[in-house]
Design a protein around this motif. Structure first.
Motif, PDB file in Angstrom:
ATOM      1  N   GLU A 199      25.392   6.827  12.578  1.00 48.93           N
ATOM      2  CA  GLU A 199      26.287   6.077  11.697  1.00 48.93           C
ATOM      3  C   GLU A 199      27.299   6.998  11.025  1.00 48.93           C
ATOM      4  OE1 GLU A 199      23.386   4.120   9.211  1.00 48.93           O
ATOM      5  OE2 GLU A 199      22.412   3.414  11.046  1.00 48.93           O
ATOM      6  N   PHE A 200      26.859   8.193  10.633  1.00 50.55           N
ATOM      7  CA  PHE A 200      27.777   9.146  10.003  1.00 50.55           C
ATOM      8  C   PHE A 200      28.910   9.518  10.942  1.00 50.55           C
ATOM      9  CE2 PHE A 200      29.153  13.532   9.354  1.00 50.55           C
ATOM     10  CZ  PHE A 200      29.646  13.453   8.052  1.00 50.55           C
ATOM     11  N   ARG A 201      28.585   9.735  12.217  1.00 51.74           N
ATOM     12  CA  ARG A 201      29.626  10.133  13.161  1.00 51.74           C
ATOM     13  C   ARG A 201      30.646   9.009  13.365  1.00 51.74           C
ATOM     14  NH1 ARG A 201      25.192  13.029  15.174  1.00 51.74           N
ATOM     15  NH2 ARG A 201      24.410  11.330  16.479  1.00 51.74           N
ATOM     16  N   ILE A 202      30.183   7.763  13.390  1.00 50.02           N
ATOM     17  CA  ILE A 202      31.123   6.645  13.539  1.00 50.02           C
ATOM     18  C   ILE A 202      31.965   6.485  12.283  1.00 50.02           C
ATOM     19  CG2 ILE A 202      31.265   4.120  13.721  1.00 50.02           C
ATOM     20  CD1 ILE A 202      28.892   4.246  15.645  1.00 50.02           C
ATOM     21  N   ILE A 203      31.319   6.513  11.129  1.00 47.85           N
ATOM     22  CA  ILE A 203      32.050   6.355   9.864  1.00 47.85           C
ATOM     23  C   ILE A 203      33.040   7.497   9.678  1.00 47.85           C
ATOM     24  CG2 ILE A 203      31.773   6.366   7.350  1.00 47.85           C
ATOM     25  CD1 ILE A 203      29.041   4.953   7.850  1.00 47.85           C
ATOM     26  N   ASN A 204      32.660   8.684  10.106  1.00 45.84           N
ATOM     27  CA  ASN A 204      33.535   9.854   9.957  1.00 45.84           C
ATOM     28  C   ASN A 204      34.782   9.757  10.824  1.00 45.84           C
ATOM     29  OD1 ASN A 204      33.878  12.473   8.687  1.00 45.84           O
ATOM     30  ND2 ASN A 204      33.574  13.363  10.724  1.00 45.84           N
ATOM     31  N   SER A 205      34.770   8.903  11.838  1.00 44.09           N
ATOM     32  CA  SER A 205      35.952   8.740  12.690  1.00 44.09           C
ATOM     33  C   SER A 205      36.979   7.793  12.071  1.00 44.09           C
ATOM     34  CB  SER A 205      35.535   8.201  14.069  1.00 44.09           C
ATOM     35  OG  SER A 205      35.085   6.854  13.985  1.00 44.09           O
ATOM     36  N   MET A 206      36.616   7.124  10.989  1.00 37.96           N
ATOM     37  CA  MET A 206      37.526   6.199  10.323  1.00 37.96           C
ATOM     38  C   MET A 206      38.415   6.937   9.319  1.00 37.96           C
ATOM     39  SD  MET A 206      37.105   3.059  11.463  1.00 37.96           S
ATOM     40  CE  MET A 206      37.348   3.996  12.987  1.00 37.96           C
ATOM     41  N   PRO A 207      39.578   6.382   8.978  1.00 42.19           N
ATOM     42  CA  PRO A 207      40.462   7.030   7.999  1.00 42.19           C
ATOM     43  C   PRO A 207      39.774   7.153   6.635  1.00 42.19           C
ATOM     44  CG  PRO A 207      41.200   4.791   8.501  1.00 42.19           C
ATOM     45  CD  PRO A 207      40.150   5.126   9.500  1.00 42.19           C
ATOM     46  N   LYS A 208      39.750   8.357   6.093  1.00 43.37           N
ATOM     47  CA  LYS A 208      38.919   8.636   4.919  1.00 43.37           C
ATOM     48  C   LYS A 208      39.393   7.937   3.650  1.00 43.37           C
ATOM     49  CE  LYS A 208      36.518  11.666   7.308  1.00 43.37           C
ATOM     50  NZ  LYS A 208      37.291  11.548   8.570  1.00 43.37           N
ATOM     51  N   LYS A 209      40.665   8.017   3.336  1.00 41.95           N
ATOM     52  CA  LYS A 209      41.144   7.503   2.052  1.00 41.95           C
ATOM     53  C   LYS A 209      40.934   6.004   1.905  1.00 41.95           C
ATOM     54  CE  LYS A 209      45.151   7.399  -1.029  1.00 41.95           C
ATOM     55  NZ  LYS A 209      46.575   7.837  -1.224  1.00 41.95           N
ATOM     56  N   PRO A 210      41.409   5.172   2.843  1.00 44.05           N
ATOM     57  CA  PRO A 210      41.227   3.720   2.648  1.00 44.05           C
ATOM     58  C   PRO A 210      39.771   3.284   2.615  1.00 44.05           C
ATOM     59  CG  PRO A 210      42.116   4.190   4.831  1.00 44.05           C
ATOM     60  CD  PRO A 210      42.192   5.459   4.059  1.00 44.05           C
ATOM     61  N   PHE A 211      38.919   3.963   3.400  1.00 42.45           N
ATOM     62  CA  PHE A 211      37.516   3.565   3.415  1.00 42.45           C
ATOM     63  C   PHE A 211      36.790   4.046   2.153  1.00 42.45           C
ATOM     64  CE2 PHE A 211      38.298   2.136   7.597  1.00 42.45           C
ATOM     65  CZ  PHE A 211      37.230   1.337   7.970  1.00 42.45           C
ATOM     66  N   THR A 212      37.198   5.186   1.608  1.00 43.27           N
ATOM     67  CA  THR A 212      36.608   5.641   0.338  1.00 43.27           C
ATOM     68  C   THR A 212      37.001   4.708  -0.796  1.00 43.27           C
ATOM     69  OG1 THR A 212      36.655   7.947   1.094  1.00 43.27           O
ATOM     70  CG2 THR A 212      36.457   7.560  -1.273  1.00 43.27           C
ATOM     71  N   ILE A 213      38.269   4.311  -0.832  1.00 46.18           N
ATOM     72  CA  ILE A 213      38.723   3.362  -1.867  1.00 46.18           C
ATOM     73  C   ILE A 213      37.981   2.038  -1.718  1.00 46.18           C
ATOM     74  CG2 ILE A 213      40.695   2.018  -2.688  1.00 46.18           C
ATOM     75  CD1 ILE A 213      42.468   4.395  -1.873  1.00 46.18           C
ATOM     76  N   ALA A 214      37.803   1.591  -0.471  1.00 42.67           N
ATOM     77  CA  ALA A 214      37.074   0.336  -0.226  1.00 42.67           C
ATOM     78  C   ALA A 214      35.638   0.444  -0.710  1.00 42.67           C
ATOM     79  CB  ALA A 214      37.117  -0.009   1.252  1.00 42.67           C
ATOM     80  N   LEU A 215      34.978   1.589  -0.446  1.00 38.43           N
ATOM     81  CA  LEU A 215      33.608   1.797  -0.907  1.00 38.43           C
ATOM     82  C   LEU A 215      33.530   1.695  -2.423  1.00 38.43           C
ATOM     83  CD1 LEU A 215      30.640   2.699  -0.730  1.00 38.43           C
ATOM     84  CD2 LEU A 215      31.475   5.074  -0.621  1.00 38.43           C
ATOM     85  N   LEU A 216      34.430   2.372  -3.123  1.00 40.12           N
ATOM     86  CA  LEU A 216      34.417   2.350  -4.586  1.00 40.12           C
ATOM     87  C   LEU A 216      34.679   0.942  -5.109  1.00 40.12           C
ATOM     88  CD1 LEU A 216      36.358   5.676  -5.287  1.00 40.12           C
ATOM     89  CD2 LEU A 216      33.887   5.271  -5.470  1.00 40.12           C
ATOM     90  N   HIS A 217      35.583   0.203  -4.451  1.00 39.45           N
ATOM     91  CA  HIS A 217      35.885  -1.161  -4.875  1.00 39.45           C
ATOM     92  C   HIS A 217      34.671  -2.074  -4.686  1.00 39.45           C
ATOM     93  CE1 HIS A 217      38.802  -4.840  -4.686  1.00 39.45           C
ATOM     94  NE2 HIS A 217      38.225  -4.717  -5.845  1.00 39.45           N
ATOM     95  N   VAL A 218      33.988  -1.923  -3.557  1.00 41.98           N
ATOM     96  CA  VAL A 218      32.793  -2.729  -3.302  1.00 41.98           C
ATOM     97  C   VAL A 218      31.720  -2.439  -4.342  1.00 41.98           C
ATOM     98  CG1 VAL A 218      30.848  -3.044  -1.707  1.00 41.98           C
ATOM     99  CG2 VAL A 218      33.190  -3.048  -0.834  1.00 41.98           C
ATOM    100  N   LEU A 219      31.473  -1.162  -4.638  1.00 40.78           N
ATOM    101  CA  LEU A 219      30.460  -0.799  -5.624  1.00 40.78           C
ATOM    102  C   LEU A 219      30.837  -1.309  -7.007  1.00 40.78           C
ATOM    103  CD1 LEU A 219      29.643   2.851  -4.465  1.00 40.78           C
ATOM    104  CD2 LEU A 219      28.312   0.770  -4.043  1.00 40.78           C
ATOM    105  N   TRP A 220      32.119  -1.255  -7.341  1.00 35.15           N
ATOM    106  CA  TRP A 220      32.579  -1.743  -8.647  1.00 35.15           C
ATOM    107  C   TRP A 220      32.375  -3.252  -8.751  1.00 35.15           C
ATOM    108  CZ3 TRP A 220      36.439  -5.164 -10.181  1.00 35.15           C
ATOM    109  CH2 TRP A 220      36.740  -5.166 -11.549  1.00 35.15           C
ATOM    110  N   ARG A 221      32.713  -3.971  -7.686  1.00 35.06           N
ATOM    111  CA  ARG A 221      32.516  -5.419  -7.681  1.00 35.06           C
ATOM    112  C   ARG A 221      31.037  -5.781  -7.881  1.00 35.06           C
ATOM    113  NH1 ARG A 221      35.729  -8.418  -2.686  1.00 35.06           N
ATOM    114  NH2 ARG A 221      37.718  -8.771  -3.762  1.00 35.06           N
ATOM    115  N   ARG A 222      30.167  -5.053  -7.229  1.00 40.98           N
ATOM    116  CA  ARG A 222      28.753  -5.361  -7.311  1.00 40.98           C
ATOM    117  C   ARG A 222      28.160  -4.981  -8.671  1.00 40.98           C
ATOM    118  NH1 ARG A 222      26.184  -4.081  -1.309  1.00 40.98           N
ATOM    119  NH2 ARG A 222      27.594  -5.469  -0.166  1.00 40.98           N
ATOM    120  N   ALA A 223      28.742  -3.961  -9.297  1.00 37.83           N
ATOM    121  CA  ALA A 223      28.221  -3.511 -10.591  1.00 37.83           C
ATOM    122  C   ALA A 223      28.675  -4.398 -11.735  1.00 37.83           C
ATOM    123  CB  ALA A 223      28.654  -2.067 -10.845  1.00 37.83           C
ATOM    124  N   PHE A 224      29.880  -4.969 -11.595  1.00 42.34           N
ATOM    125  CA  PHE A 224      30.442  -5.730 -12.714  1.00 42.34           C
ATOM    126  C   PHE A 224      30.773  -7.152 -12.305  1.00 42.34           C
ATOM    127  CE2 PHE A 224      31.535  -1.227 -13.333  1.00 42.34           C
ATOM    128  CZ  PHE A 224      30.975  -1.016 -14.578  1.00 42.34           C
TER     129      PHE A 224
END
Length: 383
Positions: free
Chosen positions: A358-383
């Motif tokens: 899974e790390f190798r597949i995720i690492n092939s994706m563009p880092k910035k948009p997917f990192t922002i998406a991760l933070l947004h998802v976690l923020w939505r779930r937390a609040f």
């Protein structure tokens, strides 16, 4: 009022699959009632899926392929599927096959009726259909609608329109379908075309979109006409069949077991993969697991490990990227298939991969948009 062992509310793909797998198990002699408002005598849909080896419905597959074509923005070509095959199953063939098989069992009843209500009672699952009451030890319900208006979740739709066309010229490679062809105007969405050949002059051409809104019928037809004109040397052609569908791509939490005697199945039970819309194979796996649990434990309870919840997070991240247009979808899928073997992608989408894979597949994706998406998802779930 007769009480059944099992009532299956909804006799579509999920309900018929459950009945089929029950009939293949030691529970084949249990009393089963299948309720559906339709008689399932129409070819109302086509399922495509990948699979290793032979599956339970191998004998009724319409077509299967070892190689598929991909057309992206900077990468195109054939994809070798390794041990997988890409398979196509027509709805009418599935319905006819399963209903014919189940007709051999006098303990399995079919009734054409509109389901009015499914509810829990102390005595078991209770169903009202055509204003008639029915009771069972367990009710398996595929009719419960998802709430696609939760503002804290991602609620995209996969919607598509396809034509089966017969062409004047032989223009289809029967050994090589086009699985995803992004050579169509994206209009800020994720839009692609499938071409599934039946023979050299007949194929299903399907226009598919991932977004939040359906299109006017004329827009789907215009996109199909344009694609055929630009990328298929058909000469003249005739449309023999049309199919249209809408599949939820949502990470709204679902309850497969909302109460003691009711189990939700199919899309209602969360068996549609949120990030792809694929349902057929996931439903087969879920139905087989439910039957195994009924046989071994007497209860229809699946117990996936807590670690498998990571795949729900992956789905939410991808949905967030698509929903917020954080990265062009055609470029994203191009990178995915250019940088990873199809066998690994299929294994990942089947949720069978290890953390390292899974790390190798995720690492092939563009880092910035997917990192922002991760933070947004976690923020939505937390609040």
């Amino acid at each position: 009022m007769k009480k059944y062992d099992f009532i299956i509310a909804g006799g579509g793909m999920a309900g018929l699959s459950l009945a089929y797998h029950l009939s293949q198990s030691p529970l084949r002699d249990r009393s089963i009632l299948i309720l559906d408002k339709e008689d399932k005598k129409q070819n109302d849909r086509t399922w495509c899926f990948w699979e290793e080896g032979e599956g339970p419905f191998e004998s009724i597959l319409f077509r299967k392929w070892q190689t598929v074509e991909f057309h992206g923005t900077g990468f195109a070509g054939p994809l070798d599927l390794g041990n997988y095959q890409y398979k196509m199953l027509r709805g009418i063939d599935f319905y006819d096959h399963v209903r014919s098989h189940l007709a051999q069992f006098p303990n399995i009843e079919f009734r054409q009726a509109t389901i009015n209500r499914v509810k829990e009672t102390p005595q078991g699952g209770f169903v009202i259909a055509n204003d008639e009451p029915y009771m069972a030890t367990y009710v398996f319900d595929s009719t419960f609608p998802l709430d696609l208006k939760d503002p804290d979740r991602h609620n995209l739709l996969q919607h598509f329109k396809g034509w089966v066309i017969t062409t004047q010229k032989p223009c289809f490679d029967t050994g090589r379908p086009r699985m995803m062809d992004f050579r169509t105007d994206q209009r800020g969405d994720c839009r692609f075309v499938y071409v599934l050949p039946f023979n050299e002059t007949t194929a299903l051409v399907e226009y598919t979109i991932f977004n939040e809104r359906l299109l006017p019928e004329a827009d789907y037809e215009q996109a199909l006409k344009q694609y055929i004109a630009n990328f298929l040397d058909t000469g003249s052609y005739q449309i023999s069949e049309t199919e249209y569908g809408v599949i939820p791509m949502s990470d709204v939490p679902t309850k497969e077991r909302p109460s003691k005697h009711i189990v939700r199945i199919g899309t209602a039970g969360g068996h549609t993969k949120p990030s792809t819309g694929y349902t057929f194979q996931r439903t087969q796996r879920a139905m087989q697991a439910i039957v195994r649990s009924l046989v071994t434990r007497g209860k229809p309870r699946r117990r996936p490990s807590w670690l498998r919840k990571r795949f729900k997070l992956y789905d939410s991240i991808l949905l967030n990227v698509l929903e917020q247009n954080r990265y062009p979808a055609d470029d994203m899928f191009t990178r995915l298939y250019e940088d990873n073997p199809p066998t690994k992608i299929f294994k990942f989408l089947d949720e069978d991969t290890s953390l390292g894979e899974e790390f190798r597949i995720i690492n092939s994706m563009p880092k910035k948009p997917f990192t922002i998406a991760l933070l947004h998802v976690l923020w939505r779930r937390a609040f």
